[in-house]
Motif scaffolding. Structure first.
Motif, mmCIF file in Angstrom:
data_model
loop_
_atom_site.group_PDB
_atom_site.id
_atom_site.type_symbol
_atom_site.label_atom_id
_atom_site.label_comp_id
_atom_site.label_asym_id
_atom_site.label_seq_id
_atom_site.Cartn_x
_atom_site.Cartn_y
_atom_site.Cartn_z
ATOM 1 N N ALA A 37 0.776 -1.191 0.030
ATOM 2 C CA ALA A 37 -0.096 -0.050 -0.002
ATOM 3 C C ALA A 37 0.753 1.209 0.031
ATOM 4 O O ALA A 37 0.334 2.382 0.056
ATOM 5 C CB ALA A 37 -0.894 0.015 1.264
ATOM 6 N N ASP A 38 2.040 1.130 0.073
ATOM 7 C CA ASP A 38 2.982 2.125 0.205
ATOM 8 C C ASP A 38 2.951 3.059 1.367
ATOM 9 O O ASP A 38 2.866 4.236 1.056
ATOM 10 C CB ASP A 38 3.215 2.997 -1.087
ATOM 11 N N ILE A 39 2.469 2.666 2.537
ATOM 12 C CA ILE A 39 2.367 3.379 3.664
ATOM 13 C C ILE A 39 3.037 2.715 4.968
ATOM 14 O O ILE A 39 3.402 1.654 4.995
ATOM 15 C CB ILE A 39 0.832 3.632 4.007
ATOM 16 N N PRO A 40 3.293 3.611 5.991
ATOM 17 C CA PRO A 40 4.271 3.297 7.091
ATOM 18 C C PRO A 40 3.111 1.992 7.708
ATOM 19 O O PRO A 40 1.963 2.037 7.865
ATOM 20 C CB PRO A 40 4.419 4.240 8.156
ATOM 21 N N LYS A 41 4.098 0.911 8.244
ATOM 22 C CA LYS A 41 3.252 -0.142 8.816
ATOM 23 C C LYS A 41 2.591 0.215 10.098
ATOM 24 O O LYS A 41 1.517 -0.311 10.511
ATOM 25 C CB LYS A 41 4.677 -0.960 9.449
ATOM 26 N N PRO A 42 3.103 1.193 10.848
ATOM 27 C CA PRO A 42 2.177 1.702 11.893
ATOM 28 C C PRO A 42 0.892 2.242 11.695
ATOM 29 O O PRO A 42 -0.184 2.362 12.137
ATOM 30 C CB PRO A 42 3.142 3.032 12.520
ATOM 31 N N ASN A 43 0.666 2.645 10.303
ATOM 32 C CA ASN A 43 -0.520 3.332 10.018
ATOM 33 C C ASN A 43 -1.617 2.177 9.826
ATOM 34 O O ASN A 43 -2.707 2.359 10.078
ATOM 35 C CB ASN A 43 -0.367 3.963 8.566
ATOM 36 N N VAL A 44 -1.108 1.118 9.499
ATOM 37 C CA VAL A 44 -1.881 0.029 9.333
ATOM 38 C C VAL A 44 -2.326 -0.478 10.299
ATOM 39 O O VAL A 44 -3.703 -0.804 10.732
ATOM 40 C CB VAL A 44 -1.117 -1.003 8.558
ATOM 41 N N PHE A 45 -1.613 -0.480 11.561
ATOM 42 C CA PHE A 45 -2.157 -0.788 12.905
ATOM 43 C C PHE A 45 -2.996 0.385 13.580
ATOM 44 O O PHE A 45 -3.734 -0.120 14.533
ATOM 45 C CB PHE A 45 -0.782 -1.339 13.595
ATOM 46 N N TYR A 46 -2.705 1.405 13.069
ATOM 47 C CA TYR A 46 -3.744 2.286 13.598
ATOM 48 C C TYR A 46 -5.079 2.195 13.348
ATOM 49 O O TYR A 46 -6.029 2.436 14.101
ATOM 50 C CB TYR A 46 -3.160 3.679 13.079
ATOM 51 N N TYR A 47 -5.158 1.697 11.924
ATOM 52 C CA TYR A 47 -6.593 1.485 11.659
ATOM 53 C C TYR A 47 -7.088 0.286 11.723
ATOM 54 O O TYR A 47 -8.422 -0.083 12.226
ATOM 55 C CB TYR A 47 -6.667 1.847 9.926
ATOM 56 N N PHE A 48 -6.190 -0.715 11.856
ATOM 57 C CA PHE A 48 -6.531 -2.317 12.138
ATOM 58 C C PHE A 48 -5.557 -2.766 13.170
ATOM 59 O O PHE A 48 -4.319 -3.102 12.568
ATOM 60 C CB PHE A 48 -6.617 -3.092 10.819
ATOM 61 N N SER A 49 -5.827 -2.969 14.369
ATOM 62 C CA SER A 49 -4.876 -3.107 15.464
ATOM 63 C C SER A 49 -4.481 -4.491 15.410
ATOM 64 O O SER A 49 -3.323 -4.806 15.693
ATOM 65 C CB SER A 49 -5.570 -2.924 16.620
#
Length: 202
Positions: A37-49
């Protein structure tokens, strides 16, 4: 929900659909989804823990429209119109949610070990409703006396195959991707097959 938040969630789910469909649940990692998705990994966990929550969201993208698809069968009294709308909608889902459909198919083939219980219950209730409606139509003389279970299974197979086996279908048709005309032709044929083959009457 803000537009930015919704956009980010939609992107993550879209990419996760492709990753889960290609690699399966066990082999897909959150870091792989973030990279794709070309986004930081923490961002994924921010939206989906957790990966489970993201997988649930992916399944919802196809199970929600699948559950909605049977509304014509539940609500309409005319079997011809109800089956026509149901088949058309099922094909539209295969066209619009190909990766999520593959994820759902893989989940079913693996024994639904990760399928949330509430989704499983809703899908089972929906199936029973469809079976009962088919049986009622047969009793009313609006349809030939066909096995309702197998009619439902046949419609599932004939419509969902356009998503789950898209590579094979496109290969046979010498196309990279099916177009709108292909889906319209498929819907027209499948409706005719079911209506005439099962003696369905208005």
């Amino acid at each position: 929900m803000s537009r930015i938040r919704q956009k980010n969630q939609d992107l993550i789910i879209e990419v996760a659909c492709e990753q889960f469909a290609t690699h399966g649940y066990a082999a897909t990692k959150m870091v792989d989804i973030a990279k794709a998705a070309d986004i930081p990994k923490p961002n994924v966990f921010y939206y989906f823990s957790t990966k489970d929550k993201l997988y649930y969201a992916v399944l919802e993208t196809v199970t929600e429209p699948l559950l909605e698809a049977s509304k014509p069968i539940e609500q309409l009294d005319d079997p011809v119109e109800a089956l026509t709308q149901y088949i058309q909608t099922k094909l539209t889902i295969s066209r619009d949610h190909p990766h999520a459909s593959k994820v759902f198919a893989n989940e079913v083939m693996s024994g639904c070990k990760a399928l949330p219980d509430d989704i499983g219950r809703e899908l089972k209730q929906q199936s029973q409703m469809i079976i009962d409606k088919f049986a009622t139509w047969s009793e009313q003389g609006l349809m030939d006396s066909v096995p309702p279970h197998h009619l439902m299974f046949t419609i599932w197979a004939a419509t969902q195959t356009y998503a789950d086996f898209s590579w094979q279908i496109c290969s046979v048709m010498n196309k990279e991707k099916l177009d709108e005309q292909d889906y319209e032709q498929a819907a027209k044929f499948l409706v005719q097959l079911v209506i005439k083959g099962c003696g369905v009457k208005s």
